[in-house]
Design a protein around this motif. Sequence first.
Motif, PDB file in Angstrom:
ATOM      1  N   ALA A 137       0.812  -1.207  -0.064  1.00 14.51           N
ATOM      2  CA  ALA A 137       0.000  -0.027   0.064  1.00 14.51           C
ATOM      3  C   ALA A 137       0.812   1.311   0.093  1.00 14.51           C
ATOM      4  CB  ALA A 137      -0.951  -0.064   1.179  1.00 14.51           C
ATOM      5  N   TRP A 138       1.998   1.049   0.613  1.00  9.83           N
ATOM      6  CA  TRP A 138       2.862   2.364   0.894  1.00  9.83           C
ATOM      7  C   TRP A 138       3.759   2.572  -0.823  1.00  9.83           C
ATOM      8  CZ3 TRP A 138       6.350   3.112   5.799  1.00  9.83           C
ATOM      9  CH2 TRP A 138       5.436   2.967   6.851  1.00  9.83           C
ATOM     10  N   LEU A 139       3.930   1.573  -1.245  1.00  4.72           N
ATOM     11  CA  LEU A 139       4.369   1.603  -2.637  1.00  4.72           C
ATOM     12  C   LEU A 139       3.510   2.331  -3.566  1.00  4.72           C
ATOM     13  CD1 LEU A 139       6.752  -1.771  -2.869  1.00  4.72           C
ATOM     14  CD2 LEU A 139       7.544   0.811  -2.319  1.00  4.72           C
ATOM     15  N   ARG A 140       2.212   1.694  -3.469  1.00  5.64           N
ATOM     16  CA  ARG A 140       1.009   1.971  -4.164  1.00  5.64           C
ATOM     17  C   ARG A 140       0.627   3.589  -4.165  1.00  5.64           C
ATOM     18  NH1 ARG A 140      -3.662   3.195  -3.063  1.00  5.64           N
ATOM     19  NH2 ARG A 140      -3.887   2.044  -1.006  1.00  5.64           N
ATOM     20  N   VAL A 141       0.749   3.966  -2.922  1.00  8.01           N
ATOM     21  CA  VAL A 141       0.496   5.335  -2.717  1.00  8.01           C
ATOM     22  C   VAL A 141       1.408   6.419  -3.414  1.00  8.01           C
ATOM     23  CG1 VAL A 141       0.228   7.273  -0.833  1.00  8.01           C
ATOM     24  CG2 VAL A 141      -0.903   4.891  -0.761  1.00  8.01           C
ATOM     25  N   PHE A 142       2.840   5.898  -3.074  1.00 11.22           N
ATOM     26  CA  PHE A 142       3.736   6.892  -3.330  1.00 11.22           C
ATOM     27  C   PHE A 142       4.332   6.652  -4.769  1.00 11.22           C
ATOM     28  CE2 PHE A 142       3.813   7.071   1.301  1.00 11.22           C
ATOM     29  CZ  PHE A 142       4.050   8.618   1.516  1.00 11.22           C
ATOM     30  N   SER A 143       3.566   5.716  -5.563  1.00  7.58           N
ATOM     31  CA  SER A 143       3.914   5.512  -7.108  1.00  7.58           C
ATOM     32  C   SER A 143       3.138   6.917  -7.591  1.00  7.58           C
ATOM     33  CB  SER A 143       3.182   4.457  -7.541  1.00  7.58           C
ATOM     34  OG  SER A 143       1.796   4.443  -7.311  1.00  7.58           O
ATOM     35  N   ARG A 144       3.356   6.809  -8.960  1.00  3.74           N
ATOM     36  CA  ARG A 144       3.026   8.225  -9.876  1.00  3.74           C
ATOM     37  C   ARG A 144       1.413   8.366  -9.583  1.00  3.74           C
ATOM     38  NH1 ARG A 144       4.308   9.590 -16.020  1.00  3.74           N
ATOM     39  NH2 ARG A 144       3.156  11.342 -16.182  1.00  3.74           N
ATOM     40  N   ASN A 145       0.467   7.285 -10.113  1.00  2.00           N
ATOM     41  CA  ASN A 145      -0.908   7.401 -10.126  1.00  2.00           C
ATOM     42  C   ASN A 145      -1.583   6.389  -9.016  1.00  2.00           C
ATOM     43  OD1 ASN A 145      -1.006   9.503 -12.064  1.00  2.00           O
ATOM     44  ND2 ASN A 145      -0.253   8.154 -13.502  1.00  2.00           N
ATOM     45  N   GLY A 146      -0.975   6.403  -7.883  1.00  2.00           N
ATOM     46  CA  GLY A 146      -1.468   5.184  -7.210  1.00  2.00           C
ATOM     47  C   GLY A 146      -2.483   5.469  -5.931  1.00  2.00           C
ATOM     48  N   VAL A 147      -2.722   6.880  -5.817  1.00  2.00           N
ATOM     49  CA  VAL A 147      -3.545   7.100  -4.733  1.00  2.00           C
ATOM     50  C   VAL A 147      -5.010   6.930  -4.985  1.00  2.00           C
ATOM     51  CG1 VAL A 147      -1.992   9.113  -3.997  1.00  2.00           C
ATOM     52  CG2 VAL A 147      -3.900   9.690  -5.727  1.00  2.00           C
ATOM     53  N   THR A 148      -5.684   6.521  -4.109  1.00  2.00           N
ATOM     54  CA  THR A 148      -7.272   6.058  -4.311  1.00  2.00           C
ATOM     55  C   THR A 148      -8.291   7.002  -3.423  1.00  2.00           C
ATOM     56  OG1 THR A 148      -6.912   4.592  -2.580  1.00  2.00           O
ATOM     57  CG2 THR A 148      -6.674   3.566  -4.842  1.00  2.00           C
ATOM     58  N   SER A 149      -7.661   8.184  -2.608  1.00  2.00           N
ATOM     59  CA  SER A 149      -8.684   8.864  -1.897  1.00  2.00           C
ATOM     60  C   SER A 149      -7.713  10.238  -1.493  1.00  2.00           C
ATOM     61  CB  SER A 149      -8.854   8.256  -0.515  1.00  2.00           C
ATOM     62  OG  SER A 149      -7.960   8.280   0.118  1.00  2.00           O
ATOM     63  N   SER A 154      -3.101  13.555   0.265  1.00  2.00           N
ATOM     64  CA  SER A 154      -2.655  14.566   1.406  1.00  2.00           C
ATOM     65  C   SER A 154      -1.365  13.878   1.890  1.00  2.00           C
ATOM     66  CB  SER A 154      -3.733  14.883   2.384  1.00  2.00           C
ATOM     67  OG  SER A 154      -4.019  13.772   3.194  1.00  2.00           O
ATOM     68  N   LEU A 155      -1.471  12.422   2.146  1.00  2.00           N
ATOM     69  CA  LEU A 155      -0.397  11.821   2.572  1.00  2.00           C
ATOM     70  C   LEU A 155       1.057  12.091   1.773  1.00  2.00           C
ATOM     71  CD1 LEU A 155       0.500  10.169   5.200  1.00  2.00           C
ATOM     72  CD2 LEU A 155      -0.014   8.082   3.393  1.00  2.00           C
ATOM     73  N   GLN A 156       0.624  12.113   0.593  1.00  2.00           N
ATOM     74  CA  GLN A 156       2.045  12.234  -0.328  1.00  2.00           C
ATOM     75  C   GLN A 156       2.544  13.627  -0.196  1.00  2.00           C
ATOM     76  OE1 GLN A 156       0.156  11.603  -4.257  1.00  2.00           O
ATOM     77  NE2 GLN A 156       1.427   9.635  -4.523  1.00  2.00           N
ATOM     78  N   ILE A 157       1.492  14.619  -0.064  1.00  2.00           N
ATOM     79  CA  ILE A 157       2.070  15.903   0.084  1.00  2.00           C
ATOM     80  C   ILE A 157       2.764  16.255   1.213  1.00  2.00           C
ATOM     81  CG2 ILE A 157       1.245  18.474  -0.093  1.00  2.00           C
ATOM     82  CD1 ILE A 157      -0.901  17.481  -1.867  1.00  2.00           C
ATOM     83  N   THR A 158       2.193  16.003   2.361  1.00  2.00           N
ATOM     84  CA  THR A 158       2.787  16.027   3.616  1.00  2.00           C
ATOM     85  C   THR A 158       4.166  15.214   3.646  1.00  2.00           C
ATOM     86  OG1 THR A 158       1.450  14.450   4.491  1.00  2.00           O
ATOM     87  CG2 THR A 158       0.594  16.731   4.870  1.00  2.00           C
ATOM     88  N   THR A 159       4.249  14.121   3.466  1.00  2.00           N
ATOM     89  CA  THR A 159       5.467  13.436   3.566  1.00  2.00           C
ATOM     90  C   THR A 159       6.693  14.078   2.776  1.00  2.00           C
ATOM     91  OG1 THR A 159       4.130  11.332   3.812  1.00  2.00           O
ATOM     92  CG2 THR A 159       6.633  11.298   3.157  1.00  2.00           C
ATOM     93  N   ILE A 160       6.233  14.446   1.432  1.00  2.00           N
ATOM     94  CA  ILE A 160       7.304  14.955   0.736  1.00  2.00           C
ATOM     95  C   ILE A 160       7.803  16.395   1.092  1.00  2.00           C
ATOM     96  CG2 ILE A 160       7.659  16.092  -1.611  1.00  2.00           C
ATOM     97  CD1 ILE A 160       5.853  13.641  -2.927  1.00  2.00           C
ATOM     98  N   SER A 161       6.748  17.198   1.587  1.00  2.00           N
ATOM     99  CA  SER A 161       7.044  18.421   2.199  1.00  2.00           C
ATOM    100  C   SER A 161       7.856  18.422   3.266  1.00  2.00           C
ATOM    101  CB  SER A 161       5.840  19.395   2.447  1.00  2.00           C
ATOM    102  OG  SER A 161       5.115  18.608   3.436  1.00  2.00           O
TER     103      SER A 161
END
Length: 219
Positions: A137-149, A154-161
């Motif tokens: 699930a972590w790899l899916r979310v942080f892949s290019r088009n893996g988010v489902t919600s 927001s998890l992508q954005i806060t982690t990267i920032s």
Amino acid sequence: MKNTDIKRLLYTHLLCIFSIILSIFIPSFFLENFSILETHLTWLCICSVFVTAVNLVLYLVVKPNASSKRSSLSYKVTRFLKCCIYFLMSCFFFHVIFVLYGAPLIELVLETFLFAVILSTFTTVPCLCLLGPNLKAWLRVFSRNGVTSIWENSLQITTISSFIGTWLGAFPIPLDWERPWQVWPISCTLGATFGYVAGLVISPLWIYWNRKQLTYKNN
């Protein structure tokens, strides 16, 4: 995408920001001479506890990912223990990365490890709350088009920032300004904190601005 979901996300993020503010002001009533700079290690521990506690409570109440099929006590205990192990692994992993990037190997070990703890709090804890100890699930979310919600978005954005803030916070350390906040790892932890807060503010606004273009695939 409903505006109510974005509002829930915004309120959740505001409470996370509020937890950081509380970690700055509440300890000063109980600890003498408490401040972010003078008692930085103490603040790192307190901030980590506050942010983790608020994340746990919020995700239990809001339940953004309520599709769990198994709910037995043994499953919950196993899941909790796995999350604790993942968090510790994250702390040690970041600690090693910091050393490889120039942090003292033997000196200031506690400072480096607590820096790893606070960065894990800003990045790993939300991932564990939302996705659980599931590397796929972590790899899916942080892949290019893996988010489902929007929560995963927001998890992508806060982690990267948070990572960007940490990276930017390292720039003042080698400069000969002789400021107290240049001592390792104060500027990096402040950078990570500002990056995390910036991500919490930016992500709901970015999602709201692009809500018509965003589409999510169901699991």
